[in-house]
Every structure is written in structure tokens, then in C-alpha cells.
Design an enzyme around this catalytic site. Structure first.
Site, PDB file in Angstrom:
ATOM      1  N   HIS A  82       6.898 -43.724  22.157  1.00 36.01           N
ATOM      2  CA  HIS A  82       7.122 -41.840  21.239  1.00 36.01           C
ATOM      3  C   HIS A  82       8.271 -42.721  20.533  1.00 36.01           C
ATOM      4  O   HIS A  82       8.379 -43.615  20.480  1.00 36.01           O
ATOM      5  CB  HIS A  82       7.988 -41.837  22.806  1.00 36.01           C
ATOM      6  CG  HIS A  82       8.646 -42.219  23.409  1.00 36.01           C
ATOM      7  ND1 HIS A  82       9.525 -42.421  23.663  1.00 36.01           N
ATOM      8  CD2 HIS A  82       8.444 -42.907  24.331  1.00 36.01           C
ATOM      9  CE1 HIS A  82      10.784 -43.142  24.311  1.00 36.01           C
ATOM     10  NE2 HIS A  82       9.673 -44.014  24.943  1.00 36.01           N
ATOM     11  N   SER A 126       0.976 -43.989  35.169  1.00 37.85           N
ATOM     12  CA  SER A 126       2.695 -44.059  35.498  1.00 37.85           C
ATOM     13  C   SER A 126       3.611 -44.422  34.532  1.00 37.85           C
ATOM     14  O   SER A 126       4.575 -44.465  35.310  1.00 37.85           O
ATOM     15  CB  SER A 126       2.359 -45.852  36.150  1.00 37.85           C
ATOM     16  OG  SER A 126       1.735 -46.628  34.536  1.00 37.85           O
ATOM     17  N   GLY A 127       3.156 -43.462  33.414  1.00 43.10           N
ATOM     18  CA  GLY A 127       4.366 -43.154  33.013  1.00 43.10           C
ATOM     19  C   GLY A 127       4.495 -43.517  31.207  1.00 43.10           C
ATOM     20  O   GLY A 127       6.060 -43.641  30.697  1.00 43.10           O
ATOM     21  N   GLY A 142     -25.894 -29.434  52.272  1.00 40.58           N
ATOM     22  CA  GLY A 142     -25.856 -27.987  51.541  1.00 40.58           C
ATOM     23  C   GLY A 142     -25.229 -28.019  50.781  1.00 40.58           C
ATOM     24  O   GLY A 142     -24.240 -26.434  50.199  1.00 40.58           O
ATOM     25  N   TYR A 185      17.836 -41.682  33.808  1.00 37.88           N
ATOM     26  CA  TYR A 185      17.411 -41.156  32.499  1.00 37.88           C
ATOM     27  C   TYR A 185      16.816 -40.163  32.398  1.00 37.88           C
ATOM     28  O   TYR A 185      15.903 -39.524  33.859  1.00 37.88           O
ATOM     29  CB  TYR A 185      16.765 -41.899  31.258  1.00 37.88           C
ATOM     30  CG  TYR A 185      15.670 -42.462  32.114  1.00 37.88           C
ATOM     31  CD1 TYR A 185      14.353 -41.207  31.045  1.00 37.88           C
ATOM     32  CD2 TYR A 185      15.074 -43.434  32.627  1.00 37.88           C
ATOM     33  CE1 TYR A 185      12.749 -41.680  31.236  1.00 37.88           C
ATOM     34  CE2 TYR A 185      13.912 -43.970  32.670  1.00 37.88           C
ATOM     35  CZ  TYR A 185      12.231 -42.549  31.855  1.00 37.88           C
ATOM     36  OH  TYR A 185      11.467 -43.004  32.831  1.00 37.88           O
ATOM     37  N   CYS A 188       8.168 -47.980  27.861  1.00 41.85           N
ATOM     38  CA  CYS A 188       7.345 -47.103  26.906  1.00 41.85           C
ATOM     39  C   CYS A 188       7.257 -47.906  25.323  1.00 41.85           C
ATOM     40  O   CYS A 188       8.562 -48.937  24.981  1.00 41.85           O
ATOM     41  CB  CYS A 188       7.937 -45.752  26.429  1.00 41.85           C
ATOM     42  SG  CYS A 188       7.523 -44.487  27.668  1.00 41.85           S
TER      43      CYS A 188
END
Length: 402
Positions: A330, A325-326, A227, A312, A348
Site C-alpha cells: 500500500h 493476517s493483515g 442426508g 495505529y 506491510c
């Protein structure tokens, strides 16, 4: 006049014989018919045309074939057309008695069927009918990444996410109607299902730099679940230069290459050890997912609350995401003294503001960043992780035969 000696009775017998002889001759007259007598051939049966679905049928499934069949003759012309004049492709069988459509119809569309058949006697029959396909009540819309018109890096996968689940037994049909075309030269590639709502595509190797990719989503006539019908979309995007960088976690370096040439080697700091390994930067092939000029980073998004000494909440510049996940690349001006020397981050890739700005300005979504040097591997699906499988492993997620 009676000759002498001839009797009246003889003359009568002669007349009767002549009349009887004349009656025995075939009768030929101008008004005689040659069709009604014994032994005459029967009249030929005219051709009879049948169309399925029947005339005026509604709510016809778009994946149902249209067939035109003739009895007592052969088909000489068959057309099935939409209101805009688009003709439905079809084929006639070797006997010339059955025409069958090839490929699906459009949903919610009225079609006109026109057929002409010739009989054995030379007589012809014309048949005209109509049919209307169903209008879907429920549809599965496919959201696509990358967006149309965007330029991406060589590692960018094509991600199609449906807003309604695709049934397991319909995955193959869905894949058969997802067409990827690469110019100027084709390259091999494969789809792989990540869930019942998401299927991703990658080429065997990275996309060729400076190529164009066209995605044709031709699911308007495909029932993706009972459908629930698909929709049709076309997406075009381009692939830019081949930016492939390498992060050596143990050596604290980021080496940036474009089209095979080293542009810059940047000192970086990465995830620190300890803390049960939760801060260690993952090894694996990652792909830049987004670029943000500035971003507020809060450890609570990773489960570190304000009462934790590792908490932080800081604004960072030139953020380039590489995992769900981050993990980001940077600017980290607070850790310049450790960059190139020690790993002190929460996972990071931190660098000076100047280097981060340069990296940001030279990067695009889809660029590849390969991380090496840690025992913590990237999890499947934690970002654009399609390059962490061999091509053969990737193909196993396809519903199509290898």
C-alpha cells in the site's frame, strides 16, 4: 350281381376284408388339427420385462441405478427419459437381457421408462413404467472463488467452500465430480482438501497467461454427507497477463514483471525487526487477494491496543492484501525517507503514493508476489498460499489416487 357259382357267404367275407383294409389306411381330412396330438411342441413363453425401481416408485436415490431385465427373450429397445426429453445413458449386457443406467439421475425428477423385448417365437412385449427421484431436504451449496466472469492472475487458486461439511468417505466422490477445463490447451492440476468444508485447486505450474478456465460442479446427484446432497454450478473465468513480482526484504525492493519482462523496480519498506518478530514480513509466495482503493487500518485487529506505543489507526490508499493476517502492499507516504533503505513497517509493504497507485492500476486478484529475505515463513492457509508446497506435496491433500 352274383356270378354263377359264387356263394353268398364268400361275397360277405370279401366285403368285410375291404372295409377292414380301408380302416387301416391313414385318415386325411380337411378339418384335422396338427397341434393337439401326442408329441406336439409346446407353445413359446412370451418375454417378461422387469424394471427396478418398480413402477411408480418415489423418493428414488439419484445415485441408484435403473435396471431393465427380460426373461424368455432379449431387449430390443430401452429408453429412460426426463420430462424435458433428456435421455439417461445406459448399456446392454452381452446377452441382451439386462440394461443398466450409467451415471446419476437428477434429483426431484420424474422419469419415464420404456422397454421393448422380443421373444424366441418372434412375439414382442412392451413395458412402460415411471419413477421419481427424491427431493433433497438438506443441500451443501458450493461458494466459488474466483467469481464467474472475472479476470485473475496466474497464481489464483480455485476455492470451493461448502456451507455444510463433506464426510471423509465422500471426498473422493466429490472430487470426481469437480471438473476443471483449461483452454486453449489442458494443463495438469489437482484438488487438495483444506478442511471438511473447503477444497482448493491449483495447476502444477501457474495458470497459462491469457487462458480460459471452466469449472463444472456436478454434485446435484452426490450425497456429500448422510442426508445432505450437493448442487450443480458452472463457473467460467479468464486468466490475464502473467504478473509475477518479487520483494527482496533485505534489499528493500519490489521488482514487478509482466510476462517475464521487468516493468519497474520500486523502493519499499517492510516489517521492522524486534517486538518478538511479530512485525517481520513473512517470506514465501503470496497472491494478491483483494484490491481496495482505500482502507482504514487499525492495529487492534492484530492485537495491538490503544495503550500500546505501536498502536495505529490510519487510512491508507491503494491497498493490495496478500495475507489473512493483515499484510498489504500500500501507499505509505509517511515512510518515504526509509523506503529502499530500512524496514520500519508493522509487516506491510509500504511505498510512495505514486508507486502504489501505479502498482494498484497494474495489478489484479491472483497476481503473484514472491517475498524473500526473512527467516519468518508464510503459514499454510494464511492467504492464497497454495504455491508454497511442491506439486507432489499439494497432491497429498487430494482424496483421489495419485
Amino acid at each position: 350281381m352274383q356270378r354263377p357259382g359264387q356263394s353268398t357267404s364268400v361275397r360277405r367275407r370279401t366285403l368285410v376284408g375291404v372295409l377292414l383294409g380301408a380302416a387301416a389306411l391313414p385318415a386325411v381330412t380337411a378339418c384335422q388339427s396338427d397341434t393337439g396330438g401326442p408329441g406336439a411342441a409346446p407353445a413359446a413363453t412370451p418375454p417378461s420385462v422387469t424394471v427396478s425401481p418398480a413402477d411408480a416408485a418415489t423418493d428414488v436415490r439419484p445415485d441408484a441405478p435403473v435396471s431393465v431385465t427380460v426373461a424368455h427373450g432379449t431387449l430390443t429397445d430401452v429408453t429412460v427419459t426426463a420430462p424435458d426429453g433428456t435421455a439417461v445413458a445406459g448399456a446392454l449386457d452381452p446377452a441382451g437381457t439386462t440394461w443398466t443406467s450409467q451415471g446419476p439421475l437428477a434429483v426431484g425428477t420424474a422419469y419415464a421408462v420404456h422397454a421393448v423385448a422380443a421373444g424366441a417365437s418372434g412375439a414382442s412385449t412392451t413395458h412402460d413404467s415411471t419413477l421419481t427421484t427424491l427431493t433433497p431436504v438438506d443441500t451443501a451449496f458450493p461458494a466459488v472463488a474466483p467469481l464467474a466472469g472475472h479476470e485473475v492472475g496466474v497464481g489464483m487458486p480455485v476455492i470451493v467452500t461448502f456451507d455444510s461439511p463433506v464426510a471423509d468417505d465422500r471426498r473422493r466422490l466429490v472430487e470426481e465430480n469437480l471438473h476443471v477445463t483449461v483452454t486453449p490447451a489442458p494443463v495438469p492440476g489437482s484438488w487438495s482438501w483444506q478442511s471438511d468444508t473447503e477444497v482448493e485447486y491449483r495447476p502444477e505450474q501457474y495458470w497459462p497467461a491469457r487462458s480460459a478456465v471452466h469449472l463444472d460442479i456436478d454434485l446435484g446427484s452426490v450425497e456429500v454427507a448422510p442426508g445432505v446432497w450437493g448442487t450443480t454450478r458452472d463457473i467460467d473465468f479468464t486468466v490475464g497477463s502473467a504478473m509475477v513480482s518479487t520483494v527482496d526484504i533485505a534489499a528493500h525492493t519490489l521488482t514487478v514483471t509482466r510476462d517475464g519482462q521487468v516493468l519497474r523496480t520500486i523502493p519499499v519498506t517492510l516489517g521492522q525487526s524486534g517486538h518478538s518478530g511479530t512485525f517481520v514480513t513473512r517470506s514465501g509466495t503470496k497472491v494478491i487477494m483483494s484490491l481496495e482503493r482505500s482502507r482504514q487500518m487499525n492495529s487492534e485487529t492484530t492485537g495491538i491496543g490503544q495503550d500500546d506505543p505501536n498502536y495505529y489507526d490510519v487510512a491508507v490508499e491503494y491497498a493490495m492484501r496478500v495475507t489473512n493476517s493483515g499484510e498489504f502492499l500500500h501507499a505509505a507516504p509517511w515512510s518515504v525517507s526509509s523506503q529502499g533503505r530500512a524496514n520500519v513497517s508493522h509487516g506491510c509493504t509500504g511505498m510512495s503514493t505514486e508507486d502504489a497507485r501505479w502498482m494498484f492500476e497494474h495489478s489484479k486478484v491472483g497476481d503473484v508476489v514472491v517475498y524473500t529475505g526473512s527467516d519468518r515463513g508464510i503459514e499454510p492457509g494464511n492467504g492464497f498460499t497454495v504455491w508454497n508446497e511442491t506439486y507432489q506435496q499439494w497432491q497429498q491433500g487430494s482424496a483421489l489416487p495419485a
